[in-house]
Design a protein around this motif. Structure first.
Motif, PDB file in Angstrom:
ATOM      1  N   UNK A 126      -4.569  -4.759   5.893  1.00  0.00           N
ATOM      2  CA  UNK A 126      -3.521  -5.360   5.066  1.00  0.00           C
ATOM      3  C   UNK A 126      -2.847  -4.345   4.145  1.00  0.00           C
ATOM      4  N   UNK A 127      -3.182  -3.076   4.352  1.00  0.00           N
ATOM      5  CA  UNK A 127      -2.566  -1.991   3.581  1.00  0.00           C
ATOM      6  C   UNK A 127      -1.619  -1.231   4.486  1.00  0.00           C
ATOM      7  N   UNK A 128      -0.417  -1.079   4.025  1.00  0.00           N
ATOM      8  CA  UNK A 128       0.619  -0.373   4.762  1.00  0.00           C
ATOM      9  C   UNK A 128       1.469   0.388   3.752  1.00  0.00           C
ATOM     10  N   UNK A 129       2.027   1.522   4.156  1.00  0.00           N
ATOM     11  CA  UNK A 129       2.939   2.228   3.240  1.00  0.00           C
ATOM     12  C   UNK A 129       4.114   1.363   2.788  1.00  0.00           C
ATOM     13  N   UNK A 130       4.373   0.274   3.517  1.00  0.00           N
ATOM     14  CA  UNK A 130       5.460  -0.643   3.141  1.00  0.00           C
ATOM     15  C   UNK A 130       5.031  -1.665   2.102  1.00  0.00           C
ATOM     16  N   UNK A 131       3.773  -1.589   1.609  1.00  0.00           N
ATOM     17  CA  UNK A 131       3.264  -2.604   0.684  1.00  0.00           C
ATOM     18  C   UNK A 131       2.925  -2.030  -0.683  1.00  0.00           C
ATOM     19  N   UNK A 132       3.596  -0.969  -1.072  1.00  0.00           N
ATOM     20  CA  UNK A 132       3.321  -0.360  -2.377  1.00  0.00           C
ATOM     21  C   UNK A 132       4.401  -0.738  -3.389  1.00  0.00           C
TER      22      UNK A 132
END
Length: 150
Positions: free
Chosen positions: A76-82
């Motif tokens: 559930x961690x993606x560079x798009x979720x920061x």
């Protein structure tokens, strides 16, 4: 890139194909909120003594924490979720993806601590539960201090 870092990126890519970034954040936040609620149950009984100790309830709470910790939340961690992409919808700092080795180490320590908490909760030794509870909290704090925006 290490094997752990590669695995995190591969898992996050797979999850990204299934969920929008906002959904990934909502899902992981729900998991952490559920873990926090269960940590509160253990704290009230074993740490603060605000509630009578009920070994079965403590064990159930510890098992819930361990289950979520081992559920593959890393996907559930993606560079798009920061915070750089989603602003105040998340508190995940972009630095998480610049330090994947450290993030992976912290995640493994959290899983180990959660599993140990479940193990000692099943055995019922309150002193051991209290120590394991502190270890879980410490692993949470370690990640928050490094990768969570205020």
């Amino acid at each position: 890139m290490t094997g752990v870092a590669t695995a995190v990126l591969l898992l996050s890519t797979a999850a990204q194909a299934q969920l929008k970034p906002e959904e990934m954040v909502e899902t992981r936040q729900a998991g952490y909120q559920f873990m926090s609620w269960n940590m509160g149950k253990i704290k009230a009984q074993v740490v603060d003594g605000e509630e009578s100790y009920d070994q079965a309830k403590v064990a159930a709470a510890a098992n819930a924490i361990a289950a979520i910790a081992n559920s593959g939340m890393g996907s559930l961690y993606s560079p798009d979720t920061t915070t750089a992409q989603l602003g105040d919808k998340t508190r995940l700092k972009p630095e998480f993806f610049q330090n994947l080795d450290e993030a992976g180490r912290i995640g493994r320590e959290f899983n180990t601590a959660a599993n140990q908490l479940a193990k000692v909760a099943a055995e019922g030794d309150q002193a051991a539960i209290k120590k394991a509870f502190g270890d879980v909290g410490g692993s949470c704090k370690s990640c928050h201090d490094k990768f969570r925006a205020e």
